[in-house]
Design a protein around this motif. Structure first.
Motif, PDB file in Angstrom:
ATOM      1  N   ALA A 272       0.835  -1.210   0.000  1.00 13.73           N
ATOM      2  CA  ALA A 272       0.000   0.000   0.000  1.00 13.73           C
ATOM      3  C   ALA A 272       0.866   1.254   0.000  1.00 13.73           C
ATOM      4  CB  ALA A 272      -0.924  -0.012   1.218  1.00 13.73           C
ATOM      5  N   ALA A 273       1.913   1.249   0.805  1.00 15.44           N
ATOM      6  CA  ALA A 273       2.816   2.413   0.849  1.00 15.44           C
ATOM      7  C   ALA A 273       3.548   2.600  -0.470  1.00 15.44           C
ATOM      8  CB  ALA A 273       3.816   2.239   1.990  1.00 15.44           C
ATOM      9  N   LEU A 274       3.910   1.494  -1.123  1.00 15.00           N
ATOM     10  CA  LEU A 274       4.589   1.570  -2.418  1.00 15.00           C
ATOM     11  C   LEU A 274       3.671   2.186  -3.473  1.00 15.00           C
ATOM     12  CD1 LEU A 274       6.907   0.945  -4.357  1.00 15.00           C
ATOM     13  CD2 LEU A 274       6.054  -1.408  -4.512  1.00 15.00           C
ATOM     14  N   ALA A 275       2.415   1.745  -3.529  1.00 14.42           N
ATOM     15  CA  ALA A 275       1.468   2.298  -4.505  1.00 14.42           C
ATOM     16  C   ALA A 275       1.272   3.794  -4.288  1.00 14.42           C
ATOM     17  CB  ALA A 275       0.130   1.557  -4.404  1.00 14.42           C
ATOM     18  N   LEU A 276       1.163   4.203  -3.040  1.00 14.67           N
ATOM     19  CA  LEU A 276       0.976   5.618  -2.728  1.00 14.67           C
ATOM     20  C   LEU A 276       2.197   6.442  -3.131  1.00 14.67           C
ATOM     21  CD1 LEU A 276      -0.701   7.872  -1.424  1.00 14.67           C
ATOM     22  CD2 LEU A 276       0.326   7.243   0.775  1.00 14.67           C
ATOM     23  N   THR A 277       3.378   5.919  -2.845  1.00 14.17           N
ATOM     24  CA  THR A 277       4.616   6.638  -3.188  1.00 14.17           C
ATOM     25  C   THR A 277       4.754   6.810  -4.694  1.00 14.17           C
ATOM     26  OG1 THR A 277       5.685   5.708  -1.221  1.00 14.17           O
ATOM     27  CG2 THR A 277       7.121   6.654  -2.903  1.00 14.17           C
ATOM     28  N   LEU A 278       4.449   5.762  -5.445  1.00 16.95           N
ATOM     29  CA  LEU A 278       4.517   5.856  -6.904  1.00 16.95           C
ATOM     30  C   LEU A 278       3.497   6.857  -7.438  1.00 16.95           C
ATOM     31  CD1 LEU A 278       4.885   2.052  -7.688  1.00 16.95           C
ATOM     32  CD2 LEU A 278       6.578   3.807  -8.244  1.00 16.95           C
ATOM     33  N   ALA A 279       2.323   6.909  -6.829  1.00 20.62           N
ATOM     34  CA  ALA A 279       1.276   7.817  -7.299  1.00 20.62           C
ATOM     35  C   ALA A 279       1.654   9.281  -7.091  1.00 20.62           C
ATOM     36  CB  ALA A 279      -0.043   7.498  -6.588  1.00 20.62           C
ATOM     37  N   VAL A 280       2.366   9.575  -6.000  1.00 21.85           N
ATOM     38  CA  VAL A 280       2.714  10.982  -5.731  1.00 21.85           C
ATOM     39  C   VAL A 280       4.032  11.396  -6.383  1.00 21.85           C
ATOM     40  CG1 VAL A 280       1.461  10.904  -3.538  1.00 21.85           C
ATOM     41  CG2 VAL A 280       3.936  10.534  -3.544  1.00 21.85           C
ATOM     42  N   PHE A 281       4.796  10.442  -6.882  1.00 21.16           N
ATOM     43  CA  PHE A 281       6.107  10.778  -7.455  1.00 21.16           C
ATOM     44  C   PHE A 281       6.022  11.812  -8.580  1.00 21.16           C
ATOM     45  CE2 PHE A 281       9.957   9.612 -10.049  1.00 21.16           C
ATOM     46  CZ  PHE A 281      10.879  10.117  -9.151  1.00 21.16           C
ATOM     47  N   PRO A 282       5.049  11.702  -9.517  1.00 23.53           N
ATOM     48  CA  PRO A 282       4.969  12.736 -10.558  1.00 23.53           C
ATOM     49  C   PRO A 282       4.693  14.135 -10.009  1.00 23.53           C
ATOM     50  CG  PRO A 282       3.738  10.785 -11.225  1.00 23.53           C
ATOM     51  CD  PRO A 282       4.101  10.599  -9.782  1.00 23.53           C
ATOM     52  N   LEU A 283       4.141  14.230  -8.795  1.00 28.11           N
ATOM     53  CA  LEU A 283       3.865  15.529  -8.185  1.00 28.11           C
ATOM     54  C   LEU A 283       5.092  16.094  -7.483  1.00 28.11           C
ATOM     55  CD1 LEU A 283       0.361  14.706  -6.607  1.00 28.11           C
ATOM     56  CD2 LEU A 283       0.848  15.750  -8.837  1.00 28.11           C
ATOM     57  N   THR A 284       5.943  15.236  -6.956  1.00 33.74           N
ATOM     58  CA  THR A 284       7.111  15.697  -6.193  1.00 33.74           C
ATOM     59  C   THR A 284       8.373  15.832  -7.034  1.00 33.74           C
ATOM     60  OG1 THR A 284       7.776  13.448  -5.569  1.00 33.74           O
ATOM     61  CG2 THR A 284       6.176  14.553  -4.148  1.00 33.74           C
ATOM     62  N   THR A 287      10.233  19.264  -7.774  1.00 33.33           N
ATOM     63  CA  THR A 287      10.857  20.010  -6.667  1.00 33.33           C
ATOM     64  C   THR A 287      12.013  19.163  -6.150  1.00 33.33           C
ATOM     65  OG1 THR A 287       8.698  20.943  -6.066  1.00 33.33           O
ATOM     66  CG2 THR A 287      10.478  21.091  -4.425  1.00 33.33           C
ATOM     67  N   PRO A 288      13.263  19.582  -6.397  1.00 34.47           N
ATOM     68  CA  PRO A 288      14.408  18.688  -6.163  1.00 34.47           C
ATOM     69  C   PRO A 288      14.439  18.021  -4.795  1.00 34.47           C
ATOM     70  CG  PRO A 288      15.117  20.599  -7.402  1.00 34.47           C
ATOM     71  CD  PRO A 288      13.679  20.843  -7.043  1.00 34.47           C
ATOM     72  N   TRP A 289      14.235  18.788  -3.705  1.00 35.77           N
ATOM     73  CA  TRP A 289      14.367  18.152  -2.389  1.00 35.77           C
ATOM     74  C   TRP A 289      13.230  17.164  -2.130  1.00 35.77           C
ATOM     75  CZ3 TRP A 289      10.876  18.384   1.617  1.00 35.77           C
ATOM     76  CH2 TRP A 289       9.889  19.383   1.555  1.00 35.77           C
ATOM     77  N   LEU A 290      12.021  17.483  -2.641  1.00 32.20           N
ATOM     78  CA  LEU A 290      10.922  16.530  -2.506  1.00 32.20           C
ATOM     79  C   LEU A 290      11.156  15.289  -3.364  1.00 32.20           C
ATOM     80  CD1 LEU A 290       7.677  18.732  -2.511  1.00 32.20           C
ATOM     81  CD2 LEU A 290       8.517  17.259  -0.660  1.00 32.20           C
ATOM     82  N   ALA A 291      11.705  15.506  -4.558  1.00 32.45           N
ATOM     83  CA  ALA A 291      12.005  14.372  -5.437  1.00 32.45           C
ATOM     84  C   ALA A 291      13.007  13.429  -4.789  1.00 32.45           C
ATOM     85  CB  ALA A 291      12.537  14.885  -6.768  1.00 32.45           C
ATOM     86  N   LEU A 292      14.059  13.978  -4.192  1.00 32.75           N
ATOM     87  CA  LEU A 292      15.081  13.152  -3.564  1.00 32.75           C
ATOM     88  C   LEU A 292      14.516  12.400  -2.354  1.00 32.75           C
ATOM     89  CD1 LEU A 292      18.157  15.558  -3.765  1.00 32.75           C
ATOM     90  CD2 LEU A 292      17.560  13.683  -5.303  1.00 32.75           C
ATOM     91  N   ALA A 293      13.650  13.066  -1.584  1.00 39.69           N
ATOM     92  CA  ALA A 293      13.023  12.392  -0.439  1.00 39.69           C
ATOM     93  C   ALA A 293      12.127  11.256  -0.914  1.00 39.69           C
ATOM     94  CB  ALA A 293      12.214  13.399   0.382  1.00 39.69           C
ATOM     95  N   THR A 294      11.413  11.481  -2.020  1.00 36.73           N
ATOM     96  CA  THR A 294      10.530  10.442  -2.555  1.00 36.73           C
ATOM     97  C   THR A 294      11.332   9.238  -3.042  1.00 36.73           C
ATOM     98  OG1 THR A 294       8.993  12.171  -3.266  1.00 36.73           O
ATOM     99  CG2 THR A 294       8.651   9.973  -4.172  1.00 36.73           C
ATOM    100  N   VAL A 295      12.506   9.491  -3.610  1.00 43.39           N
ATOM    101  CA  VAL A 295      13.368   8.399  -4.065  1.00 43.39           C
ATOM    102  C   VAL A 295      13.778   7.517  -2.879  1.00 43.39           C
ATOM    103  CG1 VAL A 295      15.669   7.867  -4.975  1.00 43.39           C
ATOM    104  CG2 VAL A 295      14.222   9.534  -6.139  1.00 43.39           C
ATOM    105  N   VAL A 296      14.106   8.131  -1.754  1.00 42.35           N
ATOM    106  CA  VAL A 296      14.467   7.354  -0.557  1.00 42.35           C
ATOM    107  C   VAL A 296      13.285   6.505  -0.094  1.00 42.35           C
ATOM    108  CG1 VAL A 296      15.188   7.491   1.858  1.00 42.35           C
ATOM    109  CG2 VAL A 296      16.191   9.043   0.190  1.00 42.35           C
TER     110      VAL A 296
END
Length: 410
Positions: A272-284, A287-296
């Motif tokens: 469930a957490a993986l699906a949510l993270t993938l769904a928000v990735f195009p939004l983050t 923004t570089p710092w949000l993108a890097l946090a999402t990658v982690v």
């Protein structure tokens, strides 16, 4: 921690480096061999196809080979495959080298997981398996970024030469540290195949195919996303890959204790957490710092799924777990190949560099649905077993109860 687990982790480090480094080198390989990045993405799929073919085939052929010897033979084949990749004169031969290097992958982790589980006491088996997988995650913090940087500066062939050396070191560690384990008297390929046909094993494999594909839909093109979507320079690719590896390590460290405590809830939560993270990735991603946090986070929740999926099929096939365990890596690499292919299709269709994340989210949701259905079916089977066990033939009660508990992960 038994030192044999260290040898398995070192081997996993080498395997993880060669499996994941291609994602960071796709632009370099494409430029050098005169092809496009989506076409070069077939090199990711080629390795995965090798795993899918090799896991059941090599595990079956080696069903009567002592496990330590089998591990050494598999690592030798891995080393030869990487040397062939380093020396490949063109794209076609590089594809062949990647397939060859992938052939022993699933069988190695299948046999290795069984060995790791038998090195420790009951109740700590998921931690032991997670320790072996820790080599994969450390590869993504150290091995993949370093090998990517090496490939960018000295050429991608240098990367595969270094992995060849790691393969030789792994063979030495396995020979020195892994104890001899005699084959079980009842072990046979027929018994393994029957265990593989168990409904819970098959549903677990199907969960891995769909649930994990979302990770590779994004990770396969993370290098290009770094420069094209995040707007960072090529020099930042190493940092982004290292951050993904840090997330993987955090996920792997958490997976062992959580899986030992509650297998299915860990699996449901991570998917469930993986699906949510993938769904928000195009939004983050913009923004570089949000993108890097999402990658982690993506690395963490993605690899939090691996240990519960591995233990699920091993426990469901507990009387003959080797082939089921190896086939789980076939499932992971079907996810790898499918995710990389689907991500490439989305990009080639002009949907943008972040489109693989949304496709991946849909795949992961499908995996979660399969996992929940499997859990409900297993609960029904467990309940029926307990009713039977409570009947007149009470001598079977303890066996049935323990068996159903292991299969459900409770």
């Amino acid at each position: 921690m038994p030192l044999a687990l260290l040898a398995l982790a070192v081997s996993a480090f080498g395997i993880g480096t060669t499996e994941f480094v291609m994602m960071g080198l796709l632009p370099n390989v494409a430029d050098d061999l005169g092809t496009s990045v989506p076409t070069a993405g077939y090199l990711v799929s080629a390795y995965a196809i090798g795993v899918v073919i090799g896991a059941p085939l090599l595990t079956s052929l080696g069903s009567r080979v002592p496990r330590k010897r089998m591990l050494l033979l598999l690592m030798a084949l891995f080393t030869v495959g990487n040397l062939a990749s380093a020396l490949a004169p063109g794209f076609g031969t590089l594809i062949a080298g990647r397939v060859l290097a992938g052939l022993p992958h699933g069988a190695f982790f299948g046999v290795g997981a069984v060995v790791a589980a038998r090195l420790v006491a009951e109740g700590r088996q998921a931690r032991a398996v997670a320790t072996m997988f820790l080599g994969l995650t450390v590869a993504n913090i150290v091995g993949v970024p370093a090998a990517t940087a090496l490939g960018q500066h000295l050429g991608w062939r240098a990367t595969f030469l270094v992995v060849t050396v790691i393969g030789l070191v792994s063979m030495a560690a396995l020979a020195r540290l892994v104890p001899h384990m005699p084959l079980d008297a009842h072990q046979s390929i027929g018994r393994e195949l029957r265990a593989l046909a168990d409904r819970q094993v098959l549903l677990g494999l199907l969960t891995a195919v769909f649930g994990f594909a979302g990770v590779f839909a994004v990770y396969s093109y993370l290098a290009s996303m770094t420069t094209e979507a995040m707007g960072l320079g090529e020099s930042s690719v190493t940092l982004v890959l290292a951050l993904f590896g840090i997330g993987m390590t955090l996920g792997a460290l958490a997976a062992g204790p959580l899986t030992d405590r509650a297998l299915r809830p860990t699996l449901y939560g991570s998917l469930a957490a993986l699906a949510l993270t993938l769904a928000v990735f195009p939004l983050t991603v913009h923004t570089p710092w949000l993108a890097l946090a999402t990658v982690v986070v993506l690395g963490a929740v993605g690899f939090l799924t691996t240990t519960p999926l591995q233990m699920l099929v091993m426990r469901a096939a507990q009387d003959a777990p080797t082939l089921a365990s190896a086939s789980n890596h076939s499932a992971f690499n079907l996810a790898n190949a499918g995710g990389a292919w689907l991500g490439g299709v989305a990009i080639s269709a002009g949907w943008g560099w972040t489109s693989p994340a949304l496709a991946g989210a849909a795949l992961t949701v499908a995996g979660l649905v399969i996992a929940v259905v499997a859990g409900l079916l297993d609960r029904t089977r467990t309940g029926a077993s307990r009713v039977i066990a409570a009947g007149p033939r009470t001598g079977s009660e303890g066996v049935l109860s323990r068996s159903s508990s292991r299969a459900s992960g409770s």
